[in-house]
Enzyme design. Structure first.
Site, PDB file in Angstrom:
ATOM      1  N   HIS A  81       0.851  -1.195   0.000  1.00 44.66           N
ATOM      2  CA  HIS A  81       0.000   0.000   0.000  1.00 44.66           C
ATOM      3  C   HIS A  81       0.879   1.235   0.000  1.00 44.66           C
ATOM      4  O   HIS A  81       1.973   1.250   0.575  1.00 44.66           O
ATOM      5  CB  HIS A  81      -0.925   0.008   1.229  1.00 44.66           C
ATOM      6  N   GLU A 135      -7.511  -4.974  -0.616  1.00 42.03           N
ATOM      7  CA  GLU A 135      -7.981  -5.639  -1.827  1.00 42.03           C
ATOM      8  C   GLU A 135      -8.235  -7.131  -1.626  1.00 42.03           C
ATOM      9  O   GLU A 135      -9.189  -7.689  -2.184  1.00 42.03           O
ATOM     10  CB  GLU A 135      -6.965  -5.455  -2.956  1.00 42.03           C
TER      11      GLU A 135
END
Length: 364
Positions: free
Chosen positions: A247, A306
């Protein structure tokens, strides 16, 4: 050409009361509440109300009824869903229908824009499956009505709670790409619809909201736990990104991943999740984290939102192609809050650039 300014890393572009993303601690705070306090206990309407408080003078105490009425109002635009739109990707068809809504800055506009991704995505995906759209039920809760409009029948209370948990988990997340895009457009006083359309367009990209779908493709490609290491090693050798890991902000585990993992577990056997799917995803996660530590020891690449977003939306039987649309269903309330905050307290966003091109020729 790259430079230290690429991606505006470390540049502060706004002050906000809406959310804080603490990448070092792995903590997300939304208007004074941690994600752990909100996800799994609040409805989406309650989270939207929290974000919108102070930005609309006529904000009622409960958004459930007015949001239900807004779903019924925007359903009229489904009539514009023609074969050309049905042939497009769901996110593009949903965006096109949303663009038919009137612009403005008042609460009525905000409610219609919040209803739009839910109503239009359901209609688009049903049309793509050869089925007629299902009209909204204004008396239903937002999450319950999304599932009913998508499937044509009522969902279980556990599935409704799971979707609420997802929508609340993704409702706001600092100055991410789509939220920044929405604030830039809002700063021109173009209106909330223009800002939301900018948010949808930014969310569409595979480096932002377009990522959860490929998670399912990755899991399906691996097939079974014993294939995980070899499949992931081969993907890294090709230079592929491992979907669901890493991320831009978080240097530790994304707190949203844990919130959604809990929600998937709570669904249990009463959902559309394939038998053993959660345990399989956990095995893939373990293998991926080990491989990333071995191959990229200088980087902290942890599980992001995700991975379990993909599992959650698959369990709720949303088509993979529409995952980004479901993300928009949650994030739209955050875009609207940021747009109102920008208009009420900010200036036109106009950063500077540094020219690094060729110099003009001097006249002889």
């Amino acid at each position: 050409m790259s430079s230290a300014l690429d991606g505006l890393e470390g540049v502060v572009a706004a002050e906000t009361v809406l959310s804080e993303v603490d990448g070092e601690a792995g903590r997300l705070v939304i208007r004074g509440f941690t994600l752990d306090e909100l996800a799994g206990g609040w409805t989406y309407e309650e989270a939207a109300h929290l974000l919108w408080s102070g930005f609309f003078d006529d904000l009622p105490g409960d958004l459930a009824a007015p949001l239900g009425e807004a779903r019924a109002a925007v359903f009229a635009e489904v009539a514009a869903l023609d074969p050309a739109l049905i042939a497009r990707a769901p996110i593009e068809a949903m965006r096109a229908l949303t663009a038919r809504l009137a612009d403005g800055d008042d609460l009525a506009v905000a409610l219609r824009l919040t209803a739009a991704p839910a109503v239009f995505t359901a209609a688009v995906t049903r049309a793509q499956a050869g089925e007629a759209p299902v009209a909204p039920d204004p008396a239903a809760g937002h999450a319950a009505d999304i599932l009913r409009m998508t499937r044509g029948k009522a969902a279980s209370p556990a599935e409704v709670a799971a979707l609420d948990a997802y929508l609340v988990t993704v409702v706001d997340h600092g100055l991410n790409a789509s939220t920044f895009a929405a604030r830039v457009v809002a700063s021109t006083h173009a209106g909330l619809a223009s800002a939301v359309l900018a948010g949808i367009s930014a969310l569409k990209g595979p480096l932002h909201g377009g990522a959860p779908g490929p998670v399912i493709e990755m899991l399906d490609g691996i097939g079974k736990p014993e294939n995980a290491r070899a499949w992931l090693e081969a993907a890294l050798a090709r230079g592929d990104r491992l979907m669901g890991f890493g991320h831009r902000v978080y240097r530790v585990r994304d707190p949203r991943a844990d919130a959604l993992k809990r929600a998937v577990k709570a669904l249990g056997e009463g959902s559309n999740i394939l038998p053993g799917r959660l345990a399989f995803a956990e095995a893939v996660e373990t293998a991926a984290l080990e491989i990333l530590r071995e191959h990229k020891p200088g980087r902290s690449l942890q599980t992001n939102v995700e991975l379990y977003t993909g599992l959650m939306l698959e369990a709720l039987a949303f088509p993979t192609a529409a995952f980004t649309c479901v993300f928009a269903m949650g994030r739209v309330a955050g875009w609207i809050a940021h747009a109102r905050e920008q208009v009420l307290g900010g200036r036109l966003i106009r950063p500077q650039s540094i020219y690094v091109g060729p110099t003009p020729r001097q006249a002889a």
